[in-house]
Scaffold this active site. Structure first.
Site, mmCIF file in Angstrom:
data_model
loop_
_atom_site.group_PDB
_atom_site.id
_atom_site.type_symbol
_atom_site.label_atom_id
_atom_site.label_comp_id
_atom_site.label_asym_id
_atom_site.label_seq_id
_atom_site.Cartn_x
_atom_site.Cartn_y
_atom_site.Cartn_z
ATOM 1 N N TYR A 53 57.822 13.138 -68.520
ATOM 2 C CA TYR A 53 58.240 14.175 -67.576
ATOM 3 C C TYR A 53 59.555 14.804 -68.009
ATOM 4 O O TYR A 53 60.399 14.136 -68.588
ATOM 5 C CB TYR A 53 58.413 13.581 -66.177
ATOM 6 C CG TYR A 53 57.137 13.168 -65.494
ATOM 7 C CD1 TYR A 53 55.885 13.488 -66.007
ATOM 8 C CD2 TYR A 53 57.173 12.433 -64.316
ATOM 9 C CE1 TYR A 53 54.720 13.083 -65.364
ATOM 10 C CE2 TYR A 53 56.025 12.028 -63.662
ATOM 11 C CZ TYR A 53 54.801 12.351 -64.192
ATOM 12 O OH TYR A 53 53.662 11.946 -63.551
ATOM 13 N N GLY A 239 49.359 22.667 -55.166
ATOM 14 C CA GLY A 239 49.702 23.766 -54.270
ATOM 15 C C GLY A 239 48.524 24.532 -53.722
ATOM 16 O O GLY A 239 48.667 25.288 -52.761
ATOM 17 N N LEU A 241 46.195 23.477 -51.952
ATOM 18 C CA LEU A 241 45.880 23.014 -50.601
ATOM 19 C C LEU A 241 47.033 23.217 -49.622
ATOM 20 O O LEU A 241 46.998 22.691 -48.515
ATOM 21 C CB LEU A 241 45.460 21.543 -50.649
ATOM 22 C CG LEU A 241 44.146 21.288 -51.387
ATOM 23 C CD1 LEU A 241 43.936 19.805 -51.656
ATOM 24 C CD2 LEU A 241 42.964 21.864 -50.604
#
Length: 353
Positions: A53, A239, A241
């Site tokens: 990440y 995003g 949903l």
């Protein structure tokens, strides 16, 4: 929130976990630290990260998320003791040569990656150390089918377990887990652990949301019978949903500029950018509004309502998003609404599998 036990380990965590993959890309360090503070204030003691990440992954941001969390621990003495930290060792290279040289994930790679995470996180121990994706070739990240011809595995599951066991024995890792795994993989990790007296996997972190319910196609039974906990990631479908794309679509002049799918072409090329995923999300979002809930509340309540889920991993880019997600905790979907969801799934299946 009543804490839950992860598998058969001694880890007890909140049923909501703060995912951090946006830290270092969409979220700068001061904002990330504010989000971490607010999550802790509101009772969340479980955070998840990974060596690769921030996301979308780039060489320039490799390790940035762990580094930001490490700085937070350093600036706030005593906080580390209140937090359960989960991170991950990357599987074989997926076009990311900056993670490691070579295409495999050897025992030496696992150890080296763990040491790097410990340094960046500025901690002596990782509470939950997970394999980010299998060393084997498996259908994951939107791929549907297993293809034996694509198998390139070089490191056995037993060798991986032995490497992880060494880290546990050395006191550098408390418990181990998997991610993006299959029923076969979970069975093998547990079987070999029991056969050889090695650490047992506590959890599996797989995608699970209204658009991607592959967990319920057999993996849930495996995990239930073997006593392994599900950590559900992407509960809001990157995003889709939340309803923020319903009117604008995922690209074009009216799409929300800072949102992940609209902002990153690489994300639009993945499962979240499929037209089928978008249309299914709009249907679920409409159902949410019919029930008197926001799409975000509805999607999170779906995860919170399912017996399969031990902890739901939320990812946010602002304090407002964090508060909205946490405020959804007391929402539960009644059986009749879950039945309506299942009707939609029967019609549209899992477009973001």
């Amino acid at each position: 929130m009543q804490k839950i036990q992860l598998g058969q380990s001694d880890l007890h965590v909140t049923p909501i976990c703060l995912g951090t993959m946006t830290f270092g890309e969409q979220v700068d360090e001061p904002t990330a630290h504010a989000i971490l503070h607010r999550a802790l204030e509101r009772g969340i003691d479980f955070i998840d990260t990974a060596e690769m990440y921030a996301v979308p992954t780039r060489a320039e941001t490799f390790g940035a998320t762990e580094t930001i969390i490490g700085h937070w621990f350093e600036k706030n003495p005593g906080v580390r003791d209140r937090i359960v930290v989960a991170t991950k060792v990357a599987g074989p290279s997926r076009g990311m040569p900056w993670v490691r040289e070579g295409s495999g994930m050897t025992p030496a790679d696992i150890v080296a990656s763990c040491e790097g995470s410990l340094r960046r996180l500025k901690t002596d121990v990782i509470d939950l150390y997970q394999i980010h994706w299998p060393e084997r070739h498996v259908p994951a990240f939107g791929n549907m089918y297993y293809d034996p011809a694509r198998e390139t595995s070089r490191t056995s599951i037993l060798a991986q377990l032995e490497a992880l066991a060494g880290l546990v024995k050395a006191g550098k890792v408390r418990a181990i887990g998997l991610s993006n795994e299959t029923p076969y993989g979970v069975h093998e990790f547990v079987r070999l652990a029991e056969q050889h007296g090695l650490p047992r996997v506590a959890s599996v972190q797989n995608v699970y949301n209204l658009l991607s319910r592959g967990v319920e196609n057999g993996l849930d039974e495996t995990m239930h019978r073997l006593g392994v906990s599900l950590l559900a990631y992407s509960p809001l479908g990157f995003g889709l949903l939340t309803g923020k794309y319903d009117e604008s679509g995922i690209s074009g002049p009216h799409a929300p500029k800072g949102a992940r799918i609209a902002r990153y072409e690489s994300v639009r090329k993945q499962r979240w950018g499929r037209p089928e995923s978008f249309e299914a999300a709009r249907r679920y979002n409409a159902l949410a509004r019919e029930t008197g809930m926001t799409p975000t509340q509805f999607a999170l309540a779906f995860c919170h309502s399912k017996w399969q889920v031990a902890s739901t991993i939320i990812g946010v880019t602002s304090l407002a998003q964090l508060d909205e997600d946490l405020d959804s905790w007391d929402k539960r979907l009644p059986p009749e609404v879950l039945a309506e969801i299942d009707k939609l799934r029967w019609e549209m299946r899992d477009p973001a599998i």
